[in-house]
Write a protein that holds these residues in place. Sequence first.
Motif, PDB file in Angstrom:
ATOM      1  N   ASP A 416       0.809  -1.221   0.000  1.00 55.20           N
ATOM      2  CA  ASP A 416       0.000   0.000   0.000  1.00 55.20           C
ATOM      3  C   ASP A 416       0.841   1.269   0.000  1.00 55.20           C
ATOM      4  O   ASP A 416       0.304   2.368  -0.171  1.00 55.20           O
ATOM      5  N   LEU A 417       2.161   1.145   0.199  1.00 52.27           N
ATOM      6  CA  LEU A 417       3.037   2.320   0.204  1.00 52.27           C
ATOM      7  C   LEU A 417       3.311   2.792  -1.220  1.00 52.27           C
ATOM      8  O   LEU A 417       3.675   1.980  -2.080  1.00 52.27           O
ATOM      9  N   ASN A 418       3.193   4.082  -1.466  1.00 56.27           N
ATOM     10  CA  ASN A 418       3.462   4.575  -2.823  1.00 56.27           C
ATOM     11  C   ASN A 418       4.944   4.561  -3.166  1.00 56.27           C
ATOM     12  O   ASN A 418       5.319   4.658  -4.334  1.00 56.27           O
ATOM     13  N   ILE A 419       5.806   4.450  -2.160  1.00 54.08           N
ATOM     14  CA  ILE A 419       7.241   4.387  -2.437  1.00 54.08           C
ATOM     15  C   ILE A 419       7.684   2.974  -2.814  1.00 54.08           C
ATOM     16  O   ILE A 419       8.807   2.770  -3.267  1.00 54.08           O
ATOM     17  N   VAL A 420       6.796   1.988  -2.598  1.00 52.06           N
ATOM     18  CA  VAL A 420       7.113   0.603  -2.974  1.00 52.06           C
ATOM     19  C   VAL A 420       6.487   0.326  -4.336  1.00 52.06           C
ATOM     20  O   VAL A 420       5.269   0.276  -4.482  1.00 52.06           O
ATOM     21  N   ARG A 421       7.342   0.178  -5.342  1.00 57.63           N
ATOM     22  CA  ARG A 421       6.857  -0.092  -6.694  1.00 57.63           C
ATOM     23  C   ARG A 421       6.273  -1.509  -6.797  1.00 57.63           C
ATOM     24  O   ARG A 421       5.268  -1.720  -7.457  1.00 57.63           O
ATOM     25  N   ALA A 422       6.942  -2.470  -6.146  1.00 54.34           N
ATOM     26  CA  ALA A 422       6.478  -3.858  -6.196  1.00 54.34           C
ATOM     27  C   ALA A 422       7.159  -4.664  -5.107  1.00 54.34           C
ATOM     28  O   ALA A 422       8.301  -4.371  -4.721  1.00 54.34           O
ATOM     29  N   VAL A 423       6.440  -5.646  -4.590  1.00 48.71           N
ATOM     30  CA  VAL A 423       7.057  -6.663  -3.727  1.00 48.71           C
ATOM     31  C   VAL A 423       7.517  -7.764  -4.671  1.00 48.71           C
ATOM     32  O   VAL A 423       6.719  -8.584  -5.140  1.00 48.71           O
ATOM     33  N   ALA A 424       8.806  -7.740  -4.994  1.00 49.39           N
ATOM     34  CA  ALA A 424       9.329  -8.628  -6.035  1.00 49.39           C
ATOM     35  C   ALA A 424       9.284 -10.088  -5.626  1.00 49.39           C
ATOM     36  O   ALA A 424       8.946 -10.958  -6.431  1.00 49.39           O
ATOM     37  N   SER A 425       9.609 -10.381  -4.379  1.00 51.29           N
ATOM     38  CA  SER A 425       9.550 -11.777  -3.914  1.00 51.29           C
ATOM     39  C   SER A 425       9.558 -11.834  -2.390  1.00 51.29           C
ATOM     40  O   SER A 425      10.089 -10.935  -1.728  1.00 51.29           O
ATOM     41  N   VAL A 426       8.943 -12.883  -1.892  1.00 51.79           N
ATOM     42  CA  VAL A 426       8.963 -13.188  -0.455  1.00 51.79           C
ATOM     43  C   VAL A 426       9.319 -14.659  -0.329  1.00 51.79           C
ATOM     44  O   VAL A 426       8.650 -15.518  -0.893  1.00 51.79           O
ATOM     45  N   MET A 427      10.390 -14.939   0.377  1.00 47.68           N
ATOM     46  CA  MET A 427      10.861 -16.312   0.505  1.00 47.68           C
ATOM     47  C   MET A 427      11.146 -16.615   1.973  1.00 47.68           C
ATOM     48  O   MET A 427      11.779 -15.826   2.662  1.00 47.68           O
ATOM     49  N   ARG A 428      10.656 -17.754   2.441  1.00 43.11           N
ATOM     50  CA  ARG A 428      10.975 -18.158   3.800  1.00 43.11           C
ATOM     51  C   ARG A 428      12.412 -18.662   3.877  1.00 43.11           C
ATOM     52  O   ARG A 428      12.950 -19.182   2.896  1.00 43.11           O
ATOM     53  N   VAL A 429      13.011 -18.511   5.037  1.00 42.57           N
ATOM     54  CA  VAL A 429      14.398 -18.944   5.266  1.00 42.57           C
ATOM     55  C   VAL A 429      14.376 -19.984   6.369  1.00 42.57           C
ATOM     56  O   VAL A 429      13.898 -19.737   7.476  1.00 42.57           O
ATOM     57  N   GLU A 430      14.891 -21.182   6.069  1.00 38.56           N
ATOM     58  CA  GLU A 430      14.883 -22.293   7.013  1.00 38.56           C
ATOM     59  C   GLU A 430      16.287 -22.852   7.191  1.00 38.56           C
ATOM     60  O   GLU A 430      17.183 -22.581   6.397  1.00 38.56           O
TER      61      GLU A 430
END
Length: 435
Positions: A416-430
Amino acid sequence: MSKAKPALRVALLGCGVVGSQVVRLLREQADDLAARVGAPLELAGVAVRRLGRKRDADVDPALLTTDAEALVTRDDVDIVVEVIGGIEPARSLILAAMAHGKSVVSANKALLAEDGATIHRAARENGTDLYFEASVAGAIPLLRPLRESLAGDRVRRVLGIVNGTTNYILDKMDSTGASFNDALEEAQALGYAEADPTADVEGFDAAAKAAILAGIAFHSRVTAADVHREGITEITAADVASAKGMGYVIKLLAICARSDDGRSVGVRVHPAMIPRSHPLAGVREAYNAVFVEAESAGRLMFYGAGAGGAPTASAVLGDIVAVARNRIAGTRGPEESTYADLKVHPMGDSVTRYHVSLDVADKPGVLARVAEIFASHDVSIQTVRQEGRGDDAQLVLVTHRASDAALSGTIKDLRDLNIVRAVASVMRVEGDDTP
């Protein structure tokens, strides 16, 4: 001199990749199997869909039949081996066999994960055995150690690679820089992936196996519907390269773990980054490997060929021998254990670390604003890396451990932030806590 025991008769349902290898092993190892069991094993019949189809195994045509129900209910059959897969007619045939006193060996992960309760209940009510080592991780002895060898211990977590197709694809993406589609095409050309790879690449296969593992490990009933599932189709070459640059590799993991208070379990299948120092990171091509962590035994690792006709048939034959020995001795193997009756908690309660990649405006204050969003959801940032690209920048953040619900809320607010163009990826770390 003891009198020779009469042969035990085996009915086989299916003569495809696995079934044909079962036929071959029964024939080629007949003398050894008889010595191990204490009586000969004879093939009573093989149920197939089409009689005239060319088969990998040299099967006596007189043994072939299209009437599977008549085969599994014959008086001269002792053991039924089911390797046709799917829900029906496999379920009905297994239930019919058990109703007629036959012990069953199955490789059917989909059926056991969807309706294992019905199959286990039928085995108990009819006094027959149900063995299914081949349903998870092919040739790797995994279910029997969980069900029997660790019966006196308390399992805390099961973490592993249980699908060879996805492991092959991700390994090729990591080692060659290939795209997902290119790696999938190579897997299909080599026979590691089906023409329709959905069950593998979307995580359905691994989710069924995770349900079976969790049920045995935690003495609770777990179905495929209880498993949080994500596939690998959205993994890009850029994701793999980013992980590589940070000293990580991406794997599709099945993770089954007790909650900290021990009152529930989490069961999930999804791609995750693991350190290259982790033993699972070195599992290459189509191999499988599973970590089991128990209170007294500590950390155990099981590794080997997770699929294929011969490896899976090896597990099937091991179960046939066990069932045959039980029948001769007049005993039964262990029944389903669900005494703990632990609930499966929602994915939002699962806790892990996260790798988040954002495309943002390259201007002052962006990092501070992004950090505020993370803080507002009690998600602590461990590391940050930023690379400028003209008017835009890529911001890569790795968090400390947080709940999946907290991370989901964070991502929603970031979008929802206008400064964030896109959330390119979200990856869990295990895997940072496993040597």
